[in-house]
Design an enzyme around this catalytic site. Structure first.
Site, short mmCIF file in Angstrom:
data_model
loop_
_atom_site.label_atom_id
_atom_site.label_comp_id
_atom_site.label_asym_id
_atom_site.label_seq_id
_atom_site.Cartn_x
_atom_site.Cartn_y
_atom_site.Cartn_z
N CYS A 95 0.81 -1.22 0.00
CA CYS A 95 0.00 0.00 0.00
C CYS A 95 0.85 1.28 0.00
O CYS A 95 1.43 1.61 -1.03
CB CYS A 95 -0.98 -0.07 1.18
N ARG A 130 -12.54 6.20 -1.28
CA ARG A 130 -11.49 5.21 -1.00
C ARG A 130 -11.97 3.88 -1.54
O ARG A 130 -13.17 3.62 -1.61
CB ARG A 130 -11.25 5.08 0.52
N HIS A 194 -3.79 -5.70 2.65
CA HIS A 194 -3.51 -5.88 4.07
C HIS A 194 -4.08 -7.24 4.42
O HIS A 194 -4.55 -7.97 3.57
CB HIS A 194 -4.18 -4.76 4.88
N1 GLN Z 1 -2.39 6.63 2.49
C1 GLN Z 1 -2.40 5.79 1.33
C2 GLN Z 1 -3.75 5.78 0.64
O1 GLN Z 1 -4.73 6.11 1.27
C3 GLN Z 1 -1.96 4.38 1.69
C4 GLN Z 1 -2.93 3.66 2.57
C5 GLN Z 1 -2.38 2.42 3.21
O2 GLN Z 1 -1.18 2.18 3.23
N2 GLN Z 1 -3.26 1.63 3.78
O3 GLN Z 1 -3.83 5.42 -0.51
#
Ligand code: GLN
Length: 234
Positions: A95, A130, A194
């Site tokens: 990520c 998101r 994740h």
């Molecule tokens: N902050 C980054 C995003 O929102 C990575 C998120 C993360 O590593 N879970 O894309």
């Protein structure tokens, strides 16, 4: 243990969303079965990363705030990280870590954070959205199916010499458009998963460890390690 590998946990104190540190636990679990001892060291802000000191590296995910800090510091490690990657060093990046190995990441507030450009991807922002949820992908070369949980606002587009970790079966993946998820470049594995990824997808842990062993001990026979059965659940 017969073998020893030195592992760099890049920014392990800052980049650790959704328990990504579990990937280190999973690596240890599989390494033991392969007769390998892992020496894990967190390499964080203002600490040197020397490519020759490490056999394997892990770079977890992070929130935009932590990424802002890491994006500056990682420029001091750019040359050595690039050297590690180009010389076939196995690295797993998740990520936020995945994003910072590329050219840049545009955060939720529109700020453009530089990556190190060791891999040829870039990451754009989304407009108040998101990608959150369970995700399943399939790797076209091995036929392996990987399961994970994604939560990212960034939309990543792969560049030349990168192939996806897998094609999206269900979920959003790199950008919600082109059906790709993650990236593979040399021995670098990147993903938005994740879960943590290695606790649910032991095959990837095995690929990383075998790559590290072959690189460090080029004349040894690791067919037994390659044949290690991967349990359905960790
Ligand atoms: N902050 C980054 C995003 O929102 C990575 C998120 C993360 O590593 N879970 O894309």
């Amino acid at each position: 243990m017969t073998y020893e590998l030195n592992v760099a946990h890049l920014y392990g104190d800052l980049m650790n969303t959704y328990g990504d540190v579990g990937n280190i636990l999973a690596l240890n679990y599989y390494a033991k079965q392969m007769d390998v001892h892992l020496n894990v060291k967190v390499v964080s802000l203002e600490e040197d990363f020397h490519a020759d000191d490490y056999d394997l590296a892990f770079f977890g995910g992070g929130q935009d705030f932590e990424q802002t800090i890491v994006s500056q510091d990682i420029q001091t490690k750019k040359a050595e990280l690039t050297k590690f990657i180009e010389s076939g060093g196995p690295l797993l990046a998740i990520c936020g870590g995945f994003q910072l190995l590329g050219h840049y990441y545009i955060g939720a507030d529109g700020e453009k954070l530089p990556g190190i450009g060791a891999l040829d991807h870039y990451t754009l922002a989304q407009d108040h959205n998101r990608f959150i949820g369970n995700i399943v992908i399939k790797n076209q070369e091995t036929g392996e199916t990987y399961h994970g949980f994604e939560n990212h606002q960034g939309r990543t587009f792969l560049g030349t010499d990168e192939r996806p970790l897998g094609n999206v079966v269900s979920g959003k993946g790199n950008n919600g458009e082109d059906g790709t998820e993650g990236a593979i470049y040399k021995n670098v594995y990147c993903s938005y998963f994740h879960g943590p990824i290695l606790t649910r997808n032991g095959d990837i842990a095995k690929h990383l460890l075998v790559a590290a062993l072959k690189r460090k001990f080029p004349t040894a026979d690791f067919s037994q390690q390659e044949a290690l059965p991967i349990p359905a659940t960790f």
